[in-house]
Design an enzyme around this catalytic site. Structure first.
Site, PDB file in Angstrom:
ATOM      1  N   TYR A  59     -13.897  58.846  24.856  1.00  0.00           N
ATOM      2  CA  TYR A  59     -14.927  59.678  24.250  1.00  0.00           C
ATOM      3  C   TYR A  59     -16.316  59.203  24.692  1.00  0.00           C
ATOM      4  CZ  TYR A  59     -18.149  61.259  20.606  1.00  0.00           C
ATOM      5  OH  TYR A  59     -19.224  61.779  19.942  1.00  0.00           O
ATOM      6  N   ARG A 119     -22.431  50.031  -1.886  1.00  0.00           N
ATOM      7  CA  ARG A 119     -22.368  49.616  -0.479  1.00  0.00           C
ATOM      8  C   ARG A 119     -21.233  48.625  -0.279  1.00  0.00           C
ATOM      9  NH1 ARG A 119     -25.280  45.550   1.465  1.00  0.00           N
ATOM     10  NH2 ARG A 119     -27.035  45.923   0.051  1.00  0.00           N
ATOM     11  N   ASP A 150      -7.483  53.981  18.885  1.00  0.00           N
ATOM     12  CA  ASP A 150      -8.115  55.137  18.258  1.00  0.00           C
ATOM     13  C   ASP A 150      -7.039  56.193  18.046  1.00  0.00           C
ATOM     14  OD1 ASP A 150      -9.493  57.558  17.720  1.00  0.00           O
ATOM     15  OD2 ASP A 150     -11.301  56.787  18.678  1.00  0.00           O
ATOM     16  N   LYS A 155     -12.664  64.365  11.790  1.00  0.00           N
ATOM     17  CA  LYS A 155     -11.795  65.287  12.502  1.00  0.00           C
ATOM     18  C   LYS A 155     -10.588  65.684  11.644  1.00  0.00           C
ATOM     19  CE  LYS A 155     -14.666  64.608  15.980  1.00  0.00           C
ATOM     20  NZ  LYS A 155     -15.448  63.398  15.627  1.00  0.00           N
TER      21      LYS A 155
END
Length: 377
Positions: A98, A46, A170, A195
């Site tokens: 988005y 983590r 972004d 993506k």
């Protein structure tokens, strides 16, 4: 190193005694110490894992950042990003954003006392007028999702000047292959690695790339504390995808150019939104600040019924919500990506039932066009 070379070699690790060409998958949650006070540098995945660290170094190198932090999804990345802010802070965000980001800002961040002002960030004067003494960040999508508006990043940086306002971009649509926001003044770059970076619709991933070591350290602390980290196997998949990023982006863009030009000539298409068309309002800006236009196109047909008919009739093109893979996908923003955005906001942004969005893949352009032509009847 040229971008296409960097996609393959930017984070190459030659320290492995085996001489492995591919970075190994360290599918381990925890790491043993050599003794008290003797760490290998890895304790718990983590916090840090060698496979995940490799893809973080790769993405940071491609973006020209000091460091990158990897997450389990793009939304996990943005959710963690928002923990940099405190109650009373204000953020300016691109209005054509988005739907998942809008949902986060309006339903979660607002609950936590963070106020978001939605502004057309392609209008520099509107951005300047929206800055208050409480503004802590400007969050930009460019091109926007789904209306493909383009923001002048250097122009926004000039407005911010020496103020302690974070400029966040972004870069999911253009990727570091076509666009370098940090070089233009951005402080943090966001990616949905799901993506184009991974590029095969087979994994979820997100990244935050920091311009400074100080910001990278803050985001790494938040990552290990909140826990939305990228798994080693998914890190491997993203690394593998990035190796072909250059060839995929070039082919997808080439196809998008042909598809957009064809859409412009079709009598049933009432509007085409693609930054690579010479009549796009930001065509010249895109040429100045980026190395390409990408492969995302939105277009409008005469009615919602006509749009639904196209969605029901495509065969090669898949009716699906994501983007950036090798397959061409078609999306209906009203009922998919932006369904939870309040109707007045959707209407103001032009998101209605007649709007469709294409993520153009790497198939033969003539096959993509043929499928669209048959679907339009």
């Amino acid at each position: 190193m040229k971008p296409e070379t960097a996609c393959i070699h930017a984070a190459r690790d030659t320290s492995h005694s085996t001489g492995a060409v591919v970075a190994p998958i360290y599918q381990s949650a925890t790491f043993a110490h050599l003794g008290f006070g003797k760490s290998t540098g890895y304790d718990y995945s983590r916090d840090k894992n060698p496979t995940t660290e490799h893809v973080e170094k790769l993405v940071a190198a491609l973006e020209g950042g000091t460091g990158a932090t990897a997450f389990a999804s793009g939304m996990a990345a943005i959710s963690t990003l928002m923990e940099l802010f405190a109650p009373g802070d204000e953020i300016i965000a691109t209005d054509d954003l988005y739907g998942g980001s809008i949902r986060l800002f309006d339903r979660i961040s607002a609950k936590n006392g963070i106020k978001t002002h939605y502004v057309d960030t392609s209008d520099l004067e509107a951005v300047k007028a929206s800055i208050t003494e409480n503004t802590q960040a400007i969050f930009i999508e460019t091109p926007t999702n789904p209306m493909m508006k383009v923001t002048d990043i250097a122009g926004i940086k000039d407005i911010v000047g020496a103020c302690k306002i974070l400029l966040i971009v972004d870069n999911t649509f253009l990727t570091p292959y076509f666009f370098s926001p940090i070089a233009l003044g951005a402080d943090i770059v966001v990616h949905s690695g799901t993506k184009y970076l991974s590029g095969h619709n087979d994994t979820l991933a997100g990244f935050l790339v920091s311009k400074t070591a100080e910001t990278a350290e803050k985001l790494n602390f938040l990552k290990k504390t909140l826990g939305g980290v990228l798994s080693p196997f998914d890190a491997f998949l993203v690394t593998r995808g990035i190796k072909t990023l250059a060839v995929r982006m070039e082919k997808s863009q080439q196809n998008a150019m042909e598809v957009a030009a064809w859409l412009k000539t079709h009598p049933k298409i009432t509007a085409v939104y693609y930054a690579g068309l010479p009549d796009h309002p930001a065509y010249e800006l895109s040429k100045r600040q980026a190395r390409g236009f990408g492969a995302m196109i939105s277009f409008r047909v005469g009615s919602e019924e006509a749009a639904q008919d196209i969605l029901n009739r495509t065969e090669l093109i898949l009716f699906a919500e994501s983007l950036g893979g090798v397959e061409t996908l078609i999306t209906h923003p009203l009922t998919q990506t932006h369904t939870e955005v309040p109707e007045p906001q959707r209407a103001a942004r032009g998101i209605d039932g007649s709007l469709l969005r294409l993520s153009v893949g790497i198939e033969a352009a003539e096959d993509i066009i043929s499928d669209l032509e048959k679907a339009m009847g």
